[in-house]
Design an enzyme around this catalytic site. Structure first.
Site, mmCIF file in Angstrom:
data_model
loop_
_atom_site.group_PDB
_atom_site.id
_atom_site.type_symbol
_atom_site.label_atom_id
_atom_site.label_comp_id
_atom_site.label_asym_id
_atom_site.label_seq_id
_atom_site.Cartn_x
_atom_site.Cartn_y
_atom_site.Cartn_z
ATOM 1 N N GLY A 205 0.838 -1.204 0.000
ATOM 2 C CA GLY A 205 0.000 0.000 0.000
ATOM 3 C C GLY A 205 0.867 1.245 0.000
ATOM 4 C CB SER A 206 -0.043 4.730 0.583
ATOM 5 O OG SER A 206 -0.698 4.573 1.830
ATOM 6 N N PRO A 207 3.052 4.602 1.311
ATOM 7 C CG PRO A 207 4.859 5.661 0.272
ATOM 8 C CD PRO A 207 3.428 5.233 0.039
ATOM 9 C CB VAL A 209 -1.396 2.987 5.030
ATOM 10 C CG1 VAL A 209 -1.973 1.856 5.864
ATOM 11 C CG2 VAL A 209 -2.484 4.000 4.711
ATOM 12 N N GLY A 210 1.912 2.544 5.354
ATOM 13 C CA GLY A 210 3.039 1.676 5.720
ATOM 14 C C GLY A 210 3.628 2.077 7.068
ATOM 15 C CD GLU A 227 6.875 -5.827 -1.747
ATOM 16 O OE1 GLU A 227 7.304 -4.932 -2.491
ATOM 17 O OE2 GLU A 227 7.413 -6.942 -1.655
ATOM 18 C CB CYS A 261 3.094 0.155 -6.987
ATOM 19 S SG CYS A 261 3.479 -1.523 -7.524
HETATM 20 N N1 LIG Z 1 5.140 -1.910 -3.836
HETATM 21 C C1 LIG Z 1 4.099 -2.556 -4.329
HETATM 22 O O1 LIG Z 1 4.186 -3.736 -4.676
HETATM 23 C C2 LIG Z 1 2.782 -1.858 -4.481
HETATM 24 C C3 LIG Z 1 1.789 -2.480 -5.235
HETATM 25 C C4 LIG Z 1 0.565 -1.842 -5.380
HETATM 26 C C5 LIG Z 1 0.336 -0.624 -4.782
HETATM 27 N N2 LIG Z 1 1.315 -0.031 -4.076
HETATM 28 C C6 LIG Z 1 1.081 1.281 -3.494
HETATM 29 O O2 LIG Z 1 -0.189 1.272 -2.820
HETATM 30 C C7 LIG Z 1 -0.771 2.566 -2.880
HETATM 31 C C8 LIG Z 1 -2.175 2.480 -3.433
HETATM 32 O O3 LIG Z 1 -2.938 1.524 -2.773
HETATM 33 P P1 LIG Z 1 -4.008 1.901 -1.636
HETATM 34 O O4 LIG Z 1 -4.595 3.242 -1.917
HETATM 35 O O5 LIG Z 1 -4.932 0.748 -1.499
HETATM 36 O O6 LIG Z 1 -3.064 1.987 -0.369
HETATM 37 P P2 LIG Z 1 -3.469 2.261 1.140
HETATM 38 O O7 LIG Z 1 -2.196 2.354 1.882
HETATM 39 O O8 LIG Z 1 -4.438 3.369 1.252
HETATM 40 O O9 LIG Z 1 -4.291 0.936 1.571
HETATM 41 C C9 LIG Z 1 -3.715 -0.342 1.564
HETATM 42 C C10 LIG Z 1 -4.444 -1.207 2.573
HETATM 43 O O10 LIG Z 1 -4.295 -0.640 3.859
HETATM 44 C C11 LIG Z 1 -5.554 -0.477 4.488
HETATM 45 N N3 LIG Z 1 -5.541 0.778 5.249
HETATM 46 C C12 LIG Z 1 -5.855 2.013 4.805
HETATM 47 N N4 LIG Z 1 -5.726 2.917 5.800
HETATM 48 C C13 LIG Z 1 -5.316 2.231 6.889
HETATM 49 C C14 LIG Z 1 -5.015 2.586 8.235
HETATM 50 N N5 LIG Z 1 -5.121 3.852 8.648
HETATM 51 N N6 LIG Z 1 -4.613 1.619 9.080
HETATM 52 C C15 LIG Z 1 -4.494 0.343 8.668
HETATM 53 N N7 LIG Z 1 -4.784 -0.062 7.410
HETATM 54 C C16 LIG Z 1 -5.201 0.862 6.532
HETATM 55 C C17 LIG Z 1 -6.565 -0.448 3.370
HETATM 56 O O11 LIG Z 1 -7.821 -0.895 3.841
HETATM 57 C C18 LIG Z 1 -5.940 -1.370 2.346
HETATM 58 O O12 LIG Z 1 -6.321 -2.715 2.582
HETATM 59 C C19 LIG Z 1 0.148 3.387 -3.783
HETATM 60 O O13 LIG Z 1 1.013 4.159 -2.994
HETATM 61 C C20 LIG Z 1 0.928 2.329 -4.536
HETATM 62 O O14 LIG Z 1 2.151 2.771 -5.060
HETATM 63 C C21 LIG Z 1 2.527 -0.627 -3.906
#
Ligand SMILES: NC(=O)c1ccc[n+]([C@@H]2O[C@H](COP(=O)([O-])OP(=O)(O)OC[C@H]3O[C@@H](n4cnc5c(N)ncnc54)[C@H](O)[C@@H]3O)[C@@H](O)[C@H]2O)c1
Length: 482
Positions: A205-207, A209-210, A227, A261
């Site tokens: 997911g996003s940095p 939320v990471g 990731e 991503c």
């Molecule tokens: N490196 C990779 O392999 C890869 C692959 C795909 C997407 N991405 C990245 O992911 C991002 C887009 O995806 P997104 O919008 O779903 O990401 P996101 O971080 O918003 O959400 C990812 C997951 O985290 C959960 N989440 C959201 N907010 C949260 C919180 N406060 N606490 C705990 N969990 C929470 C969501 O429900 C979802 O399941 C982009 O930054 C993209 O570059 C990376």
């Protein structure tokens, strides 16, 4: 009154989900203990069943991709189904060798012992997936987690409900919930999961939320694979094959309508070839999606996942235009239909938002340069990207870029295929991620590498107290010769 009732209902539902999560997590404790002793056959059988269920639900996955974001069938098969099947086949073929303990030579200080690493399942693991490739990014890591012998809970994104429903169906067909369970729902569900002492968390997911995930993991000292995303730069120099570069960059950018991503986020192109490169880009766009006026009707362009994200991308475009950027082609937006045309943007001022935020949509900034050093300096001034792409026929330029920058992965005269290369680690670096997945690296991410030393000749005896002059001499000898 209604608001109070809604709040109370939400709280009750939240408590119910939490206790349900707790129940499944407890159930998985016994499974994890059993799996610690599982062999190759048991794990491969699970992966085979998962693979068969994915193939049996192929049409349903395609339909879900269309329902969630108008994704063309070919793109769903290429980017959602194929990578999971490749991951499964790789694990089926190689798991025997991955699981085998690896012997190591004794070091000078451990002469007389036999050392090896033994691969153990981490135990109970959590996979949190994003929405942009919902099937691929939940079931791909699941293959690695199963190969390593773990009990798994998956939390898919709430933004692609049709994909989540198919994933749920597949998992129910194949697994008992004490082996693999899925919890759908908003971020609050992920937060409830993150309170638990998992043995590993694999988050995509996003940095932003990471960081939340890593902070939650720190409470239990749970290991993480993160990731993440970011702005992946692409460089096209004055020696590049412009036609090939344009075709490949645009394919990588506009597949999934830019919501990838590792998509090229922006392109630095040498000023002397910029106009020619733009002409090749326009021709490549027309080849793929028809003339500019026809592109909204193209069956080969996915849509933005929801209106909120369409609005977010529109703000980036409007901001760039307001600051003087020029739209070369595209620029049409209909947020109601979640449509944004494939758009090339030129003359973007450095302070435009699009130059600092991850675009994650079909806008491609083209920035001209004359001095490679300034491009390298700009890349190094930004957070470390997930991917970096170089298009050049000049080895000295390729070497310079590769030696003076960093990124999670990179391609030379290609884009995005690093994801499909199962023998390479896939991951970011710092802001774009920690750890890696895919193939053997995925197996390792979900395994604990236990270091085992077996004593043969007891060299340590020489150092037991009482410490005599001879002991000191021996230690000195070792200090000199080790
Ligand atoms: N490196 C990779 O392999 C890869 C692959 C795909 C997407 N991405 C990245 O992911 C991002 C887009 O995806 P997104 O919008 O779903 O990401 P996101 O971080 O918003 O959400 C990812 C997951 O985290 C959960 N989440 C959201 N907010 C949260 C919180 N406060 N606490 C705990 N969990 C929470 C969501 O429900 C979802 O399941 C982009 O930054 C993209 O570059 C990376």
């Amino acid at each position: 009154m209604n608001a109070i009732v809604n709040e109370a209902t939400a709280e009750l539902e939240c408590d119910q989900i939490k206790s349900e999560i707790q129940r499944v997590f407890e159930q998985q404790r016994a499974t994890a203990l059993h799996l610690r002793q599982s062999g190759k056959a048991e794990r491969v059988a699970k992966i085979r069943k998962l693979k068969a269920a994915v193939l049996a639900n192929r049409e349903a996955i395609i339909a879900a991709g269309f329902a969630d974001f108008g994704k063309p069938a070919a793109e769903v098969e290429l980017t959602e189904i194929l990578p999971v099947i490749a991951e499964a086949n790789d694990a089926i073929r190689k798991l025997g060798s991955w699981m085998k303990p690896k012997k190591v030579w004794p070091s000078r200080l451990s002469v007389g012992t036999q050392g090896y690493t033994q691969y153990e399942p981490k135990g109970r693991v959590l996979i949190v997936a994003p929405w942009n490739y919902p099937v691929n990014l939940s079931l791909g890591p699941l293959v690695s987690a199963l190969a390593a012998g773990n009990a798994v809970i998956i939390k898919p994104s709430e933004m692609t409900p049709h994909a989540s429903a198919v994933i749920d169906k597949i998992l129910r067909e194949v697994f008992a919930e004490d082996e693999v369970a899925l919890f759908e729902g908003p971020a609050s569900v992920a937060q409830a999961l993150l309170e638990l002492p998992f043995d590993h968390i694999f988050f995509t997911g996003s940095p932003a939320v990471g960081k939340i995930v890593m902070a939650a993991a720190a409470k239990h000292l749970t290991s993480v694979t993160l990731e993440l995303g970011g702005k992946s730069p692409t460089i096209v120099d004055d020696t590049a094959d412009l036609a090939a570069a344009a075709r490949n960059i645009l394919w990588a950018k506009f597949t999934n309508n830019g919501q990838t991503c590792i998509a090229p986020d922006h392109v630095y192109v040498h000023a002397s070839v910029k106009d020619a490169f733009l002409q090749h880009c326009i021709a490549a766009l027309e080849d793929a999606y028809g003339k500019e006026a026809e592109q909204a009707e193209s069956p080969f362009l996915a849509r933005i996942v929801n209106e909120r994200h369409a609005e977010r991308v529109k703000v980036l475009l409007d901001d760039a235009k307001a600051r003087g950027a020029r739209v070369v082609t595209g620029g049409q937006v209909d947020t109601g239909l979640r449509y944004i045309a494939p758009t090339l943007i030129d003359d973007i001022p450095d302070d435009a938002k699009i130059m600092s935020e991850e675009i994650f949509g079909p806008l491609l900034p083209i920035i001209s340069f004359t001095d490679l050093d300034t491009v390298i300096a700009r890349i190094n001034a930004d957070p470390k990207p997930l991917a970096l792409y170089v298009w050049s026929r000049k080895q000295a330029n390729i070497d310079k870029i590769m030696q003076q920058t960093t990124s999670g992965g990179a391609c030379i005269n290609h884009c995005v295929v690093q994801f499909l290369h199962g023998n390479l680690p896939f991951g970011g670096v710092n802001n774009s991620g920690i750890g890696s997945g895919h193939g053997h690296y995925g197996f390792l991410a979900f395994s604990h590498e236990r270091a085992v030393v077996r004593g043969r000749i007891m060299l340590a005896k020489m150092f037991y107290p009482p410490y005599t002059a001879t002991t000191r001499k021996l230690i000195s000898l070792f200090i000199k010769t080790v």
